[in-house]
Design a protein around this motif. Structure first.
Motif, short mmCIF file in Angstrom:
data_model
loop_
_atom_site.label_atom_id
_atom_site.label_comp_id
_atom_site.label_asym_id
_atom_site.label_seq_id
_atom_site.Cartn_x
_atom_site.Cartn_y
_atom_site.Cartn_z
N GLY A 49 22.28 -12.76 -13.46
CA GLY A 49 21.70 -12.82 -12.11
C GLY A 49 22.08 -14.12 -11.42
O GLY A 49 22.72 -14.99 -12.01
N PRO A 50 21.65 -14.25 -10.16
CA PRO A 50 22.11 -15.40 -9.36
C PRO A 50 21.21 -16.63 -9.43
O PRO A 50 21.49 -17.62 -8.78
N ASN A 51 20.14 -16.59 -10.24
CA ASN A 51 19.16 -17.68 -10.11
C ASN A 51 18.93 -18.51 -11.38
O ASN A 51 17.81 -18.93 -11.67
N GLY A 52 20.02 -18.73 -12.09
CA GLY A 52 19.96 -19.71 -13.19
C GLY A 52 19.54 -19.16 -14.55
O GLY A 52 19.39 -19.94 -15.49
N ARG B 53 16.02 -1.09 -0.52
CA ARG B 53 16.83 -2.23 -0.10
C ARG B 53 15.99 -3.51 -0.09
O ARG B 53 16.40 -4.55 -0.61
N GLU B 54 14.76 -3.38 0.47
CA GLU B 54 13.89 -4.56 0.52
C GLU B 54 13.52 -5.03 -0.88
O GLU B 54 13.51 -6.23 -1.18
N TYR B 55 13.23 -4.06 -1.74
CA TYR B 55 12.83 -4.43 -3.11
C TYR B 55 13.99 -5.11 -3.84
O TYR B 55 13.82 -6.13 -4.51
N LYS B 56 15.18 -4.54 -3.67
CA LYS B 56 16.34 -5.07 -4.37
C LYS B 56 16.67 -6.48 -3.87
O LYS B 56 16.95 -7.38 -4.65
N LYS C 101 16.34 -12.37 -5.47
CA LYS C 101 15.90 -13.76 -5.20
C LYS C 101 15.02 -14.27 -6.34
O LYS C 101 14.61 -15.42 -6.34
N SER C 102 14.72 -13.38 -7.30
CA SER C 102 13.75 -13.76 -8.34
C SER C 102 14.46 -14.24 -9.60
O SER C 102 15.67 -14.08 -9.76
N ASN D 98 7.37 -11.56 -12.18
CA ASN D 98 6.76 -10.26 -11.94
C ASN D 98 7.14 -9.86 -10.51
O ASN D 98 6.53 -10.28 -9.54
N ARG D 99 8.20 -9.03 -10.41
CA ARG D 99 8.75 -8.71 -9.08
C ARG D 99 7.87 -7.78 -8.28
O ARG D 99 7.87 -7.81 -7.06
#
Ligand code: GA4
Length: 335
Positions: free
Chosen positions: A98-101, A310-313, A318-319, A324-325
């Motif tokens: 994922g994009p967040n480390g 789309r909004e959820y994804k 970003k998480s 807990n998404r």
């Protein structure tokens, strides 16, 4: 001869034929050829959000073929594999998730399995010599998607939903936002075992899957664990002939929390490589994710705010993995 009906006897025979779900190390095992499978599926999704399926009809040869092709790919020099990346979000990835480390002791291929993408686009990550790999992926995804559609339809029947194809139409939709992932967890070198033992290194950190359903097949190497409601982690004994299926966040919402999106993780540090392949069945991006009306009791309110996939994804990306998404989308979270 006139055969008289004896309702009390009918009931007895019904009770006898309705076998309870079997379990393996706490994991429900569902035989898809069992006439009662739909009832067992619902129970497993409510209790745990996770189960194993047998008698699924997918060719073991196809599974093995894809596994072999994947191993050939992962055995390529790093520079070759790197040409298939970076995973933004699709392609080859190593260690970063994922994009967040988030990081893990893993390398993987992530593919968009959207049918509307021309195959040269969805599978660009394969180099020109990889036609065998490409065709194995393509064949496998078609078959596993079909099996997944059957499973979600059995769930719908088990839930007593009368409308046909409520869940499977989302996976079958041309615009379905589904993906396919092949993970390789290499054996862990001895000098890193200390980190594994101190829980400082993991294969794939704990998380829930955002989609509707995830369908996993792995080789016979352990590592996968699921979290029970009380927070205990349970090791899932591997079985290369079966599929392991988990409820994703979107299905939890569509059942208004009745089905549970299960938290799971993969430990690092096995003596041999673990290879897993997972089909993530997701809805189209513009699909509104909300509890099915027919599942809501009178006066029962949705536990969730209104949102599209789309909004959820977007929010999921970003998480961090362990976040807990769903909480951001819970109505109770507003208070
Ligand atoms: C978990 C399920 C799938 O593997 C995945 C993952 C995705 C990624 O690896 O890029 C995510 C992760 C997964 C959940 C939250 C976000 C997105 C990494 C991350 C931190 C492909 C998916 O759809 O969501």
């Amino acid at each position: 001869m006139v055969v008289q009906s004896h309702p009390e006897l009918d009931n007895i025979s019904l009770i006898n034929t309705c076998k309870p779900t079997s379990f393996f190390n706490g994991v429900p095992v569902i035989d898809l050829s069992d006439p009662e499978a739909k009832t067992h599926l619902v129970k497993a999704c409510e209790d745990l959000g996770f189960f194993k399926v047998i008698n699924h009809g997918v060719s073991l040869h196809l599974m093995a073929r894809l596994e072999n092709e994947a191993i050939k790919f992962f055995n390529l020099p790093h520079s070759e594999k790197g040409k298939a990346g970076p995973p933004d979000p699709f392609g080859y990835g190593s260690k970063r998730i994922g994009p967040n480390g988030d990081v893990g002791w893993i390398e993987y291929i992530l593919l968009n399995s959207n049918r509307q993408l021309p195959s040269h686009k969805s599978l660009t990550i394969f180099n020109r010599n990889a036609d065998d790999f490409r065709s194995a992926v393509e064949e496998y995804v078609v078959v596993v998607k079909e099996m997944s559609c059957n499973v979600v339809e059995m769930m719908a029947q088990g839930l007593g939903i009368e409308t046909k194809n409520v869940f499977s139409k989302l996976l079958r939709d041309e615009q379905s936002d589904s993906c396919f992932r092949i993970n390789h967890y290499p054996p862990c070198p001895d000098e890193l075992k200390g980190l594994v033992n101190k829980n400082l290194m993991i294969g794939f950190g704990e998380h829930t899957d955002p989609q509707i359903i995830s369908v996993l097949r792995s080789n016979n190497i352990s590592g996968l664990q699921i979290s029970l409601r009380d927070g205990t982690w349970v090791s899932v004994p591997p079985d290369h002939t079966s599929f392991f299926i988990n409820v994703g966040d979107a299905l939890q919402v569509m059942t208004n929390g009745r089905f549970k999106s299960v938290k799971h993780r993969v430990l690092a540090g096995t003596r041999e490589s673990r290879v897993s392949m997972i089909y993530f069945g997701g809805p189209p991006l513009e699909e509104r994710i909300a509890p099915l009306q027919s599942l809501l009791a009178q006066h029962e309110q949705s536990l969730y705010k209104d949102f599209t996939w789309r909004e959820y994804k977007n929010s999921a990306y970003k998480s961090k993995l362990a976040d807990n998404r769903l909480r951001l989308f819970e109505k109770a979270g507003e208070r």
